[in-house]
Design a protein around this motif. Sequence first.
Motif, short mmCIF file in Angstrom:
data_model
loop_
_atom_site.label_atom_id
_atom_site.label_comp_id
_atom_site.label_asym_id
_atom_site.label_seq_id
_atom_site.Cartn_x
_atom_site.Cartn_y
_atom_site.Cartn_z
N GLY A 1 48.50 36.09 32.02
CA GLY A 1 49.63 36.61 32.77
C GLY A 1 49.33 36.86 34.23
N ALA A 2 48.06 36.91 34.61
CA ALA A 2 47.71 37.17 36.01
C ALA A 2 48.17 36.03 36.92
CB ALA A 2 46.21 37.38 36.15
N GLU A 3 48.27 34.83 36.36
CA GLU A 3 48.68 33.69 37.17
C GLU A 3 50.14 33.81 37.63
OE1 GLU A 3 49.44 32.50 32.86
OE2 GLU A 3 47.96 33.64 34.00
N ASP A 4 50.90 34.74 37.04
CA ASP A 4 52.31 34.91 37.39
C ASP A 4 52.55 36.01 38.40
OD1 ASP A 4 53.01 32.91 35.54
OD2 ASP A 4 53.08 34.36 33.90
N LEU A 5 51.50 36.64 38.91
CA LEU A 5 51.64 37.78 39.80
C LEU A 5 51.45 37.40 41.26
CD1 LEU A 5 49.53 40.45 37.86
CD2 LEU A 5 52.03 40.26 37.93
N VAL A 6 52.18 38.11 42.12
CA VAL A 6 51.89 38.10 43.55
C VAL A 6 50.87 39.20 43.81
CG1 VAL A 6 52.80 38.57 45.86
CG2 VAL A 6 54.13 37.19 44.24
N GLY A 7 49.80 38.88 44.53
CA GLY A 7 48.79 39.89 44.84
C GLY A 7 47.55 39.24 45.41
N GLN A 8 46.67 40.05 45.94
CA GLN A 8 45.38 39.59 46.43
C GLN A 8 44.35 39.86 45.34
OE1 GLN A 8 43.69 37.82 48.57
NE2 GLN A 8 41.82 38.58 47.64
N PHE A 9 43.96 38.81 44.61
CA PHE A 9 43.08 38.97 43.46
C PHE A 9 41.73 38.27 43.62
CE2 PHE A 9 47.44 39.18 41.62
CZ PHE A 9 47.41 40.51 41.24
N THR A 10 41.57 37.46 44.65
CA THR A 10 40.33 36.69 44.76
C THR A 10 39.13 37.60 45.02
OG1 THR A 10 40.65 36.33 47.13
CG2 THR A 10 41.55 34.66 45.63
N HIS A 11 37.99 37.16 44.53
CA HIS A 11 36.71 37.83 44.81
C HIS A 11 35.76 36.80 45.40
CE1 HIS A 11 36.93 41.91 43.17
NE2 HIS A 11 37.71 41.42 42.23
N ASN A 12 35.08 37.18 46.45
CA ASN A 12 34.06 36.30 47.01
C ASN A 12 32.80 36.33 46.15
OD1 ASN A 12 35.84 35.92 49.08
ND2 ASN A 12 34.47 36.60 50.70
N VAL A 13 32.18 35.17 46.01
CA VAL A 13 30.85 35.07 45.42
C VAL A 13 29.99 34.25 46.37
CG1 VAL A 13 31.53 35.37 43.01
CG2 VAL A 13 31.55 33.08 44.01
N TYR A 14 28.70 34.46 46.29
CA TYR A 14 27.78 33.85 47.24
C TYR A 14 26.70 33.10 46.47
CZ TYR A 14 30.40 37.17 49.93
OH TYR A 14 31.46 37.86 50.49
N ILE A 15 26.61 31.80 46.73
CA ILE A 15 25.77 30.90 45.95
C ILE A 15 24.50 30.61 46.75
CG2 ILE A 15 25.74 28.79 44.59
CD1 ILE A 15 28.10 30.81 44.04
N ALA A 16 23.42 31.29 46.36
CA ALA A 16 22.15 31.14 47.07
C ALA A 16 21.23 30.23 46.28
CB ALA A 16 21.49 32.51 47.27
N THR A 17 20.73 29.19 46.93
CA THR A 17 19.82 28.26 46.28
C THR A 17 18.68 27.90 47.22
OG1 THR A 17 21.26 26.44 47.02
CG2 THR A 17 21.51 27.17 44.74
N THR A 18 17.52 27.66 46.63
CA THR A 18 16.37 27.11 47.36
C THR A 18 16.07 25.74 46.77
OG1 THR A 18 15.46 29.30 47.81
CG2 THR A 18 13.95 27.43 47.98
N ILE A 19 16.24 24.70 47.57
CA ILE A 19 16.10 23.33 47.10
C ILE A 19 15.19 22.58 48.07
CG2 ILE A 19 17.31 21.20 46.49
CD1 ILE A 19 19.82 22.87 45.99
#
Length: 473
Positions: free
Chosen positions: A306-324
């Motif tokens: 049901g969250a897909e039907d709402l107006v709102g700010q729901f995003t969360h940032n994630v940070y992808i750290a890699t050593t390659i």
Amino acid sequence: MSTFFETPMSVPGLDNAWRARQSSMTMRLARSQETLWEFVSCFAPADPGVLGYNVFETNTWHETIDVNVFRDAVADVAARHDALRIVFDSIGIEPSIRFCDTVDPPVAFTDLTAHPASRRDLLRGSLLGYERGRAFDLGNGPLWSVVLLREAPDRHVVAVTLFHLIADGWSTGVLLRDLRAAYRARTGAGPALKPLRLSYAAATADPDLAPADRRRRDEFWRRTLTPLPERWPFPQDAARRDVTAEASLGAPMSAELAGRLHAFARAHRITPFLLYLSAYRILLGARTGWPRLVIGTATAGRDEPGAEDLVGQFTHNVYIATTIEPATSLLDAVGRVRSAMYAAVRHTASFQEIARAVHPGFDADRPWPFLLLYHSWFQSAAPSDDPPPDRREQRSRARTPPGQVIDARTERLWAKRGEPGLIVRHDRRGASMHYNPTIYPRAAMLETLEGYTAVLHALLDDPEQRLGDLTLP
């Protein structure tokens, strides 16, 4: 002829205790709003509403429209979504918000049919350009607007603009969809809107984590993100800067290439998003020669049914750290990005939780924007935000907000804000670089897009080749 409507929006049926208390109760921001508040507070501390940091979208309705009925349909949608009644009781480092019983969202109607075609195009561009970056009064609201442009008796443009703190990119599609359905219901052309399955309060509720789990989460981010990035991967132009300028350069992807990439993702049991993210990480590593890189991205934050039907700010940032290292194969590099992404999502936290875990001086340094946590940004556009795959456009916003002092620290932050980030279309048929064209050379952006396409082809053609052996244009 132009008419401006200001329609009082009553909100009937607020029958649960949380909603009954909203008009008299102030509350802190939701966790999903923290990231953006730190951002707008940094770049427009005196009045973040003037920054024009909005989400915006248009639809074209090929039909005649009764403007009064349209106005009533906007009222129906305003009554439906709690986020559309948010105003700020205070601004500052720790703002407070409340939910109004009624709102007066401005519905602006402009009839362009009396103007010649060339004049209509100019007026439409001017009006929509203003709406995209318009300011909002955070204390009085509403923090959104609707514009209706009549281009012909049976063709209308509907534009919605929402302050980013109350809505994410997905929300514009929800708002336009609900507005369309509400209008059809009022004209007898469709059914009434179905009740929402999930409340805004439930969708933004804090997770219930045990103290030991919180400590483990904080330690994950401390271990993953420190040391914090101190250099950025793109060259800067020394010319005079307009710190708020914005531009976008797009590159198409053929249906054949997109199909092969989707098949590759399925074969290796990853999502196309992860494959495209991995390609960007590989490109930055090859360009800079840096083994360790942190890519910022965002989750939808709409996991509950049901969250897909709402107006709102729901995003969360994630940070992808890699050593390659350069000796790593392209396929193994994809695997490392996948593992890092899954680990980051498992430890999803609010911005303040992450910032306090990795930066001991966070509270003393606020506002301290999330820009400082990553080397470059990558995201997938929401379906409604997809630009044409062959887009080649540039646009600029207003100059520095009034009262903003540009010293060495803030200039560095403005440069970071305008730093290139890659956005891939929702249908994966193109990608675009968004950047400040007065700071970052256009030629470097074109080279980056060409290099990105070359990495995607290299993954398909020889996934076992080493990162250090990549040949890029």
